[in-house]
Write a protein that holds these residues in place. Sequence first.
Motif, PDB file in Angstrom:
ATOM      1  N   ASN A  25      -9.470 -11.505  -1.075  1.00 28.05           N
ATOM      2  CA  ASN A  25      -8.254 -11.263  -1.826  1.00 28.05           C
ATOM      3  C   ASN A  25      -7.080 -11.144  -0.861  1.00 28.05           C
ATOM      4  OD1 ASN A  25      -9.626 -11.126  -4.281  1.00 28.05           O
ATOM      5  ND2 ASN A  25     -10.130  -8.971  -3.925  1.00 28.05           N
ATOM      6  N   ILE A  26      -5.923 -11.525  -1.310  1.00 30.56           N
ATOM      7  CA  ILE A  26      -4.709 -11.378  -0.519  1.00 30.56           C
ATOM      8  C   ILE A  26      -4.009 -10.123  -0.995  1.00 30.56           C
ATOM      9  CG2 ILE A  26      -2.477 -12.389   0.040  1.00 30.56           C
ATOM     10  CD1 ILE A  26      -3.742 -15.124  -0.426  1.00 30.56           C
ATOM     11  N   HIS A  29       1.745  -6.932   1.838  1.00 34.06           N
ATOM     12  CA  HIS A  29       2.080  -6.173   3.048  1.00 34.06           C
ATOM     13  C   HIS A  29       3.016  -5.038   2.661  1.00 34.06           C
ATOM     14  CE1 HIS A  29       3.677  -5.304   7.047  1.00 34.06           C
ATOM     15  NE2 HIS A  29       2.545  -5.824   7.484  1.00 34.06           N
TER      16      HIS A  29
END
Length: 93
Positions: A25-26, A29
């Motif tokens: 999964n991304i 940030h």
Amino acid sequence: MSQQRKDTTNTASSRSQGQQEQQFNILPHPAQSNDPADLVGGPRLGAGLGSKPEVHAYHARDPHVPSQEILNSLEAPKSREELHRRAEELNKK
């Protein structure tokens, strides 16, 4: 299209045999800007002088002038000749 169907069939059969397919999964940030200081959240224990806001340069005031008592307790500065003699002594050893 038959190739795509074949891949999904193989994946489904491998899951039924007890193997699980890895998933990645991304995650977002946490930075809101390009400034690394935005990620630092306040003073941290053991982070050096940067962890104490009271020692930052923008908190500096007028130069420190020692009291007369401290000035009287200091020894007189050595003359240039005394310093050269002492430097020669130390360089000989």
